[in-house]
Design an enzyme around this catalytic site. Structure first.
Site, PDB file in Angstrom:
ATOM      1  N   ALA A 263      22.268 -15.859  31.844  1.00  0.00           N
ATOM      2  CA  ALA A 263      22.428 -16.440  30.735  1.00  0.00           C
ATOM      3  C   ALA A 263      21.129 -16.576  29.954  1.00  0.00           C
ATOM      4  O   ALA A 263      20.071 -16.593  30.614  1.00  0.00           O
ATOM      5  CB  ALA A 263      22.939 -17.853  30.597  1.00  0.00           C
ATOM      6  N   LYS A 264      20.975 -16.321  28.783  1.00  0.00           N
ATOM      7  CA  LYS A 264      19.769 -16.521  27.874  1.00  0.00           C
ATOM      8  C   LYS A 264      19.175 -17.969  28.116  1.00  0.00           C
ATOM      9  O   LYS A 264      17.915 -18.039  28.391  1.00  0.00           O
ATOM     10  CB  LYS A 264      20.095 -16.436  26.490  1.00  0.00           C
ATOM     11  CG  LYS A 264      20.468 -15.262  26.125  1.00  0.00           C
ATOM     12  CD  LYS A 264      21.261 -15.097  24.659  1.00  0.00           C
ATOM     13  CE  LYS A 264      22.075 -13.781  24.094  1.00  0.00           C
ATOM     14  NZ  LYS A 264      22.821 -13.876  23.312  1.00  0.00           N
ATOM     15  N   SER A 265      19.966 -18.884  28.305  1.00  0.00           N
ATOM     16  CA  SER A 265      19.376 -20.285  28.750  1.00  0.00           C
ATOM     17  C   SER A 265      18.779 -20.369  29.891  1.00  0.00           C
ATOM     18  O   SER A 265      18.009 -21.328  30.152  1.00  0.00           O
ATOM     19  CB  SER A 265      20.390 -21.334  28.489  1.00  0.00           C
ATOM     20  OG  SER A 265      21.636 -20.969  29.390  1.00  0.00           O
TER      21      SER A 265
END
Ligand code: GLU
Length: 292
Positions: A263-265
């Site tokens: 995930a980008k996060s």
């Protein structure tokens, strides 16, 4: 016979990681094997989180991988008018209602109900608590007055009313990597009165994706398992808006060594970082199980 149409639909809110590359390559691979078309769609309705440099990087990363897509690319932020037309239709059918609750209002109502009943409040497939229905029975005159006064509001699906509008089970076709198909029954009710037009954005992911897949003639949706349950809402919206239902394939998600999905996060390593370290597109293809 018309050709099958596939699409990869990233959101430009960060750099693409291996999970995106897998999804894009799988779509392109299906399109090649099925003699179909491959589209790219930029899902940038969330104007607060999407950035032009991330969009430019999507084109760059996908071209580096060796993918080819049809032009022009549909950018959702240029089509709010299309989503509004669909929303008006839902509204005309009595399937939505305005909701003035803040996140805090909803959390407080749920905490109260949980304290009263001693039971955990039900949650949707993404783990968010179902909307407790606070604004559902608001008299139309009050809702109109508050909207006219400029009070911020979202619009929610009136799930119970919608079940009357589209009686009977909603079904869609699911396909696997070999193209074998079976039928799945959608269960939109497990989402409760989901938001269909957000407070700060004049549409939602669910509404835009359904409108665009239909407008672009998408016949086969290939995307991650994290969106599998959302298909329930998509199939419901297609039935209400009289749009065709594509066939669906939800692929497994790539995970990091800790077992979390990329995930980008979580700052998963981006394609351009692999590139900077000297990885070749062929190496990425092989790593993801595709023959370059
Ligand atoms: N824009 C979504 C995402 O980046 C994908 C939507 C879809 O494929 O339906 O996760």
């Amino acid at each position: 016979m018309t050709k099958p149409v596939f699409r990869f639909a990233p959101s430009p809110n960060g750099r693409l990681h291996l999970g995106h590359a897998f999804s894009a390559l799988l779509n392109a691979d299906f399109a090649r094997r099925f003699g179909g078309r491959f589209l790219l769609r930029i899902e940038d309705i969330d104007i607060t989180r999407c950035r032009p440099e991330f969009e430019a990087a999507i084109y760059d990363d996908l071209a580096w991988l060796g993918l080819h897509w049809e032009e022009p690319v549909r950018r959702q932020s240029e089509h709010f008018a299309d989503y509004h037309v669909a929303f008006q239709e839902l509204k005309g059918r009595g399937g939505v209602y305005p909701c003035f609750c803040t996140r805090k209002d909803i959390a407080e109502t749920i905490a109260c109900r949980e304290a009263e009943s001693g039971e955990a409040w039900p949650r949707d497939p993404d783990g968010a608590p179902l909307y407790p229905g606070t604004c559902r029975a608001m008299p139309a005159a009050e809702a109109e007055r508050r909207i006219a006064a400029g009070e911020p509001h979202a619009w929610r699906l009136h799930m119970a009313a919608l079940e009357q509008l589209v009686p009977g089970p909603l079904r869609f076709r699911r396909f696997d990597r070999e193209g074998r198909e079976d039928t799945v029954t959608a269960q939109p009710r497990r989402w409760g009165d989901a938001v269909i037009v957000r407070k700060e954005i004049p549409t939602s992911y669910h509404l835009s994706v359904v409108v665009d897949d239909a407008l672009q003639g998408v016949t086969h949706v290939v995307r991650g398992q994290d969106l599998e349950a959302a298909t329930d809402l998509h199939v419901l919206l297609q039935a209400l808006l009289d749009l065709p239902t594509p066939r669906y394939h939800h692929h497994g998600l790539l995970r990091d060594p800790e077992g979390d999905k990329l995930a980008k996060s979580r700052r998963s390593k981006s394609l351009d970082e692999f590139r900077a370290e000297g990885a070749t597109p062929q190496a990425i293809w092989r790593r993801l199980g595709f023959e370059p």
